[in-house]
Design a protein around this motif. Structure first.
Motif, PDB file in Angstrom:
ATOM      1  N   ARG A  79       0.825  -1.211   0.000  1.00  0.00           N
ATOM      2  CA  ARG A  79       0.000   0.000   0.000  1.00  0.00           C
ATOM      3  C   ARG A  79       0.860   1.262   0.000  1.00  0.00           C
ATOM      4  O   ARG A  79       2.017   1.227   0.433  1.00  0.00           O
ATOM      5  CB  ARG A  79      -0.912   0.015   1.211  1.00  0.00           C
ATOM      6  N   ILE A  80       0.270   2.340  -0.459  1.00  0.00           N
ATOM      7  CA  ILE A  80       0.883   3.672  -0.331  1.00  0.00           C
ATOM      8  C   ILE A  80      -0.224   4.610   0.149  1.00  0.00           C
ATOM      9  O   ILE A  80      -1.158   4.907  -0.599  1.00  0.00           O
ATOM     10  CB  ILE A  80       1.466   4.179  -1.668  1.00  0.00           C
ATOM     11  N   ALA A 120       3.326   8.225 -10.105  1.00  0.00           N
ATOM     12  CA  ALA A 120       3.436   6.817  -9.721  1.00  0.00           C
ATOM     13  C   ALA A 120       2.629   6.512  -8.458  1.00  0.00           C
ATOM     14  O   ALA A 120       1.897   5.518  -8.397  1.00  0.00           O
ATOM     15  CB  ALA A 120       4.905   6.455  -9.523  1.00  0.00           C
ATOM     16  N   SER A 121       2.752   7.359  -7.432  1.00  0.00           N
ATOM     17  CA  SER A 121       2.040   7.074  -6.174  1.00  0.00           C
ATOM     18  C   SER A 121       0.533   7.206  -6.345  1.00  0.00           C
ATOM     19  O   SER A 121      -0.235   6.395  -5.807  1.00  0.00           O
ATOM     20  CB  SER A 121       2.510   8.028  -5.065  1.00  0.00           C
ATOM     21  N   SER A 122       0.097   8.223  -7.072  1.00  0.00           N
ATOM     22  CA  SER A 122      -1.353   8.443  -7.183  1.00  0.00           C
ATOM     23  C   SER A 122      -2.022   7.307  -7.946  1.00  0.00           C
ATOM     24  O   SER A 122      -3.214   7.039  -7.738  1.00  0.00           O
ATOM     25  CB  SER A 122      -1.661   9.791  -7.829  1.00  0.00           C
ATOM     26  N   ALA A 123      -1.272   6.621  -8.814  1.00  0.00           N
ATOM     27  CA  ALA A 123      -1.862   5.479  -9.528  1.00  0.00           C
ATOM     28  C   ALA A 123      -2.300   4.411  -8.533  1.00  0.00           C
ATOM     29  O   ALA A 123      -3.356   3.790  -8.695  1.00  0.00           O
ATOM     30  CB  ALA A 123      -0.854   4.909 -10.524  1.00  0.00           C
ATOM     31  N   HIS A 124      -1.514   4.197  -7.461  1.00  0.00           N
ATOM     32  CA  HIS A 124      -1.899   3.236  -6.420  1.00  0.00           C
ATOM     33  C   HIS A 124      -3.013   3.806  -5.537  1.00  0.00           C
ATOM     34  O   HIS A 124      -3.953   3.101  -5.175  1.00  0.00           O
ATOM     35  CB  HIS A 124      -0.685   2.872  -5.562  1.00  0.00           C
ATOM     36  N   ARG A 128      -7.424   2.694  -4.430  1.00  0.00           N
ATOM     37  CA  ARG A 128      -7.958   2.471  -3.084  1.00  0.00           C
ATOM     38  C   ARG A 128      -8.875   3.590  -2.626  1.00  0.00           C
ATOM     39  O   ARG A 128      -9.491   3.522  -1.556  1.00  0.00           O
ATOM     40  CB  ARG A 128      -6.806   2.304  -2.081  1.00  0.00           C
ATOM     41  N   GLY A 129      -8.947   4.683  -3.415  1.00  0.00           N
ATOM     42  CA  GLY A 129      -9.816   5.802  -3.045  1.00  0.00           C
ATOM     43  C   GLY A 129      -9.376   6.511  -1.785  1.00  0.00           C
ATOM     44  O   GLY A 129     -10.188   7.043  -1.017  1.00  0.00           O
ATOM     45  N   PRO A 171     -11.609  13.880  -6.870  1.00  0.00           N
ATOM     46  CA  PRO A 171     -12.669  12.875  -7.045  1.00  0.00           C
ATOM     47  C   PRO A 171     -12.274  11.481  -6.545  1.00  0.00           C
ATOM     48  O   PRO A 171     -13.134  10.644  -6.303  1.00  0.00           O
ATOM     49  CB  PRO A 171     -12.890  12.869  -8.567  1.00  0.00           C
ATOM     50  N   TYR A 172     -10.974  11.232  -6.397  1.00  0.00           N
ATOM     51  CA  TYR A 172     -10.505   9.925  -5.900  1.00  0.00           C
ATOM     52  C   TYR A 172     -10.202   9.971  -4.397  1.00  0.00           C
ATOM     53  O   TYR A 172      -9.567   9.075  -3.865  1.00  0.00           O
ATOM     54  CB  TYR A 172      -9.246   9.492  -6.674  1.00  0.00           C
TER      55      TYR A 172
END
Ligand SMILES: NC(=O)c1ccc[n+]([C@@H]2O[C@H](COP(=O)([O-])OP(=O)(O)OC[C@H]3O[C@@H](n4cnc5c(N)ncnc54)[C@H](O)[C@@H]3O)[C@@H](O)[C@H]2O)c1
Length: 245
Positions: A79-80, A120-124, A128-129, A171-172
């Motif tokens: 997780r990140i 890269a981090s925001s893709a993970h 997970r929202g 929105p995420y």
């Protein structure tokens, strides 16, 4: 405020402000990923943190390093939760002595690195929202400090990017904020001509003492926390009242 069970990446955390941020996050039970070009320094900091914290050698301006760093974090923790973009090069060069390769060297780390890490981090985080991104800017952007023009431009870019990314990632349920430190006695500053500026800057501050890396970390920890979930797109000056706005 607790980070128990949460993974936080802190770039440039082998020393200075980054190490102080890593220490205060770990004190709140975070698993901290100490990412730095200085491998031994990163390992040394991580070994003091506990909670499964670890060091990773990574250059934030190098796309392959950023990809490998994220793969390792996911492999080790799955997780990140938060990303703190703290790594930067802090030059001291008059504007007319900055040639294009030097301009690019600074931009590659101080602005491109923030873009690459956020991407890269925001893709993970999106999957997970949940996510917190804290970008370490600089009050030199507001002060227009001399001998740092490329750096000041990069930090202005970081503040602009922070605002735009907050809109796109909202929105995420990912927040994106910046902390804007004033002059503090990090290892990097103390080994540079910036160390000569403490008396001058101290005279401009509302609070009349020398700033320390530990003075910056609490604001970063707050913005990286779950509790800061209604704060996004903002830049918080943490500089003893040097720049008021
Ligand atoms: N110290 C200050 O007075 C001050 C003031 C305003 C803003 N800031 C900002 O705070 C942050 C930390 O500053 P500091 O003074 O603690 O710096 P520092 O020079 O003491 O430490 C910087 C760390 O970043 C690492 N680093 C450098 N390039 C890297 C790269 N490409 N990839 C990964 N790691 C890299 C270095 O190895 C080092 O461990 C920076 O973003 C800086 O611009 C500092």
């Amino acid at each position: 405020m607790t980070f128990e069970g949460r993974t936080v990446i802190v770039t440039g955390a082998a020393q200075g402000i980054g190490a102080a941020i890593a220490g205060q996050l770990a004190a709140a039970d975070a698993t901290v990923v100490v990412a730095d070009t200085n491998g031994p320094g990163a390992q040394a900091v991580a070994s003091r943190l506990g909670h499964g914290s670890f060091g990773v050698v990574a250059d934030v301006g190098e796309p392959d390093d950023v990809a490998a760093l994220h793969a390792e974090v996911i492999a080790q923790t799955g997780r990140i939760d938060a990303l703190v973009n703290n790594a930067a090069i802090v030059p001291f060069t008059p504007w007319d002595e900055v040639d294009f390769p030097e301009w690019r060297r600074i931009m590659r780390v101080d602005l491109d690195g923030v873009y690459l890490m956020c991407r890269a981090s925001s893709a993970h985080m999106r999957g997970r929202g949940y996510g917190r991104i804290v970008n370490v800017a600089s009050n030199t952007f507001f002060a227009g400090t001399p001998n740092m023009a490329a750096y000041v431009a990069a930090k202005g870019g970081v503040i602009g990017f922070t605002r735009a990314l907050a809109t796109e990632l909202g929105p995420y349920r990912i927040t994106v904020n910046a902390v804007s430190p004033g002059l503090v006695a990090s290892e990097g500053v103390m080994a540079s001509p910036h160390a000569e500026a403490f008396d001058f800057v101290g005279g401009l501050q509302a609070l009349k003492r020398r700033g320390l890396p530990a003075d910056i970390a609490p604001a970063v920890v707050f913005l990286a926390s779950e509790e800061a979930g209604w704060v996004t797109g903002t830049t918080l000056n943490v500089d003893g009242g040097h720049v008021r706005h």
